[in-house]
Structures are given as structure tokens and as C-alpha cells.
Design an enzyme around this catalytic site. Structure first.
Site, short mmCIF file in Angstrom:
data_model
loop_
_atom_site.label_atom_id
_atom_site.label_comp_id
_atom_site.label_asym_id
_atom_site.label_seq_id
_atom_site.Cartn_x
_atom_site.Cartn_y
_atom_site.Cartn_z
N HIS A 51 0.99 -1.14 0.00
CA HIS A 51 -0.12 -0.34 -0.14
C HIS A 51 0.32 1.28 -0.42
O HIS A 51 0.63 2.02 -0.48
CB HIS A 51 -0.83 -0.13 1.03
CG HIS A 51 -1.93 1.17 0.98
ND1 HIS A 51 -3.13 1.39 1.13
CD2 HIS A 51 -1.00 2.44 2.41
CE1 HIS A 51 -3.78 2.83 0.78
NE2 HIS A 51 -2.48 3.60 2.10
N GLU A 52 1.76 1.39 0.85
CA GLU A 52 2.86 2.05 0.92
C GLU A 52 3.54 2.31 -0.11
O GLU A 52 3.85 3.63 -0.57
CB GLU A 52 3.14 2.37 2.04
CG GLU A 52 2.83 2.77 3.20
CD GLU A 52 2.44 3.34 3.72
OE1 GLU A 52 2.14 4.52 3.15
OE2 GLU A 52 0.74 3.16 3.97
N HIS B 46 2.17 3.96 -3.13
CA HIS B 46 1.99 6.53 -2.75
C HIS B 46 3.42 6.69 -3.41
O HIS B 46 3.49 7.16 -3.92
CB HIS B 46 2.05 6.40 -0.94
CG HIS B 46 0.68 5.62 -0.84
ND1 HIS B 46 -0.59 6.95 -1.22
CD2 HIS B 46 0.23 5.94 0.32
CE1 HIS B 46 -1.86 6.45 0.23
NE2 HIS B 46 -1.20 6.13 0.60
N ASP C 164 -5.72 8.14 4.25
CA ASP C 164 -5.50 8.71 2.55
C ASP C 164 -6.53 9.67 1.90
O ASP C 164 -6.73 10.90 1.43
CB ASP C 164 -5.88 7.31 1.44
CG ASP C 164 -4.41 7.11 1.69
OD1 ASP C 164 -3.23 7.88 2.45
OD2 ASP C 164 -3.97 5.75 1.69
ZN ZN Z 1 -2.37 4.80 2.73
#
Ligand code: ZN
Length: 259
Positions: free
Chosen positions: A57-58, A61, A155
Site C-alpha cells: 500500500h505504501e 503511494h 488517505d
Molecule cells: Zn495510504
């Protein structure tokens, strides 16, 4: 001591670190997974899968940030989630939106990838693997859903603000997002009193993080020249003056407890 973290890998040149507190919650997570009848081996493997999901997930980004020319200092995995620490130079609302939405997109993709995998394992009677894949499905689903709540430090707060900023300005957009966050936190906290104390803790955390984000943007707007070190979430400057290049760190959710 409280900053102790260990590097476990490097992806796209970004060091991925595990905070020591994460190691402390492993027994707790194992106990929780015990309910799913997973032994210690599969339990530990599931925990590795869980934090791999957070790291991916990171990385979502981070990948978009790198594409925008923003350096990523590190990805830190904490008991409550992960943090991608970006060296942002005034990302525009459009860039902030794309960076923020990339994490939940990765989680949604992982969810849709794991659903058929879980069902294949299940049909093959590979019960521990099926259970593991099923648990990771749920984790990724909730990671996407929770992060899309339109409030800081999630987010969704950044996505919502980035969408609203061109319409009402950054300060007003942050104010609205933080009000929504506080309202949701109060509702969530009251429900938590009846269901789970953990909800109350999360609600308190979201409540204060929402306020902190607004105060920080307020300070930015009040005194653009002032240099300060925020104790918490540091966000990007609004690009009202394109010459104003100011290096700051941006944390993309989920947030760190300290700093
Ligand atoms: Zn996030």
C-alpha cells in the site's frame, strides 16, 4: 529507543523499515489469529503477509510520488500501519490526489487478486493457505475502506482536500476535511464505548490528528515565511507561488504515533 527500526528490504531504492514496536505486537496478533485455528507457523506467515500488504500500500503511494519526481526517504511499518515518508516539494493538489489515491488502489487490487486465490486454495483443500488468503483479503479490504474515510490522517482526507482545494482554497478545504474527521471520530468513539475499546483509541487518534492537520495548514497560511517543525503530519504547501520551493516531509497515511 523509540525511534529504533530495522531495515528489512529495499524496493525502488526505498528502504523499508520495521519499527521495533511492531515486533512487540506479534504475540498479540498471533493470539488474535489463534481464533482462526492457524498454528504458529501459518500465523506468523499471515502476519508477514499482513505487513507485506501494508508495505505494498505504501509502495503504491511511493511509486506515484517517484513518478512525480518526489523522493521517498523510507517506508516505515508500525503496528497501526505504514508510513511513506516523502521529501515533497510543494505537490500540487492534483499530484497530492494521485499520490494519496494510489495506496487504496493497491489495497483494492490486492483484495481482488486474493479473492480467487483464497477460493482456489479452498477448493484444493489447502485449508491453512485458504485461511491465510482469506484473512489477507479482509485486511486489504478494510485497509482500502478505512483509508478512504475523508478525514486526516487517512488517505481519504488528502484525496478530499486535494479535490476541494481548487474550489475553496487549501485552508478552507482542510477545515472541512478536519470537521468531517472530528465528527466521524466522535460517532466512532461513542460506538466504541459499546463495542470495542480499540475503536475508542482509534477515534481519539483520528480526532486529534484531524485537528493537528488543520492547525498546521492554518499556521502555514498565517505565516508563510515561518519555518517550523511540525510534531506530526507535515503536509505540502499550497502552490500559490510557484517560486516558493520549500522542502518538507509529507507523511502519507496511516500515520506514525510519534515524531
Ligand atoms: Zn495510504
Amino acid at each position: 529507543m523509540f525511534h529504533a527500526s530495522y531495515r528489512v528490504g529495499r524496493v525502488f531504492g526505498i528502504p523499508i523499515k520495521v519499527h521495533f514496536t511492531l515486533l512487540l505486537v506479534i504475540p498479540y496478533l498471533l493470539a488474535q489469529l489463534g481464533r482462526a485455528d492457524l498454528g504458529v507457523f501459518w500465523g506468523l506467515l499471515t502476519i508477514v503477509g499482513l505487513f507485506t500488504s501494508v508495505a505494498l500500500h505504501e509502495l503504491g503511494h511511493s511509486f506515484v510520488a517517484l513518478h512525480k519526481g518526489i523522493r521517498v526517504r523510507q517506508i516505515l511499518l508500525l503496528p497501526i500501519g505504514g508510513v511513506a515518508q516523502l521529501e515533497a516539494v510543494s505537490p500540487r493538489p492534483k499530484d497530492e490526489l494521485q499520490i494519496a489515491i494510489a495506496g487504496p488502489i493497491v489495497s483494492v487490487l490486492l483484495f481482488f487478486t486474493l479473492v480467487p486465490i483464497a477460493s482456489i486454495f479452498w477448493r484444493l483443500h489447502l485449508v491453512p493457505l485458504a485461511t491465510m488468503a482469506y484473512i489477507l483479503c479482509i485486511v486489504n479490504f478494510f485497509m482500502a475502506a478505512f483509508n478512504l474515510i475523508p478525514s486526516f490522517p487517512m488517505d481519504g482526507g488528502r484525496i478530499f482536500r486535494a479535490w476541494l482545494t481548487p474550489r475553496v482554497g487549501k485552508l478552507r478545504a482542510t477545515y472541512i476535511a478536519s470537521r468531517i474527521g472530528k465528527t466521524l471520530a466522535v460517532i466512532f468513539g461513542i460506538l466504541g464505548l459499546f463495542y470495542s475499546f480499540l475503536w475508542v483509541l482509534i477515534a481519539l487518534f483520528v480526532y486529534f490528528a484531524a485537528g493537528a492537520e488543520y492547525r498546521m495548514v492554518q499556521m502555514e497560511e498565517l505565516s508563510r515565511r515561518a519555518r517550523y517543525t511540525p510534531w506530526f503530519y507535515s503536509s505540502a504547501r499550497s502552490p500559490s507561488d510557484p517560486r516558493e520551493v520549500d522542502e518538507e516531509d509529507v507523511y502519507v497515511s496511516p500515520p506514525p504515533f510519534e515524531r
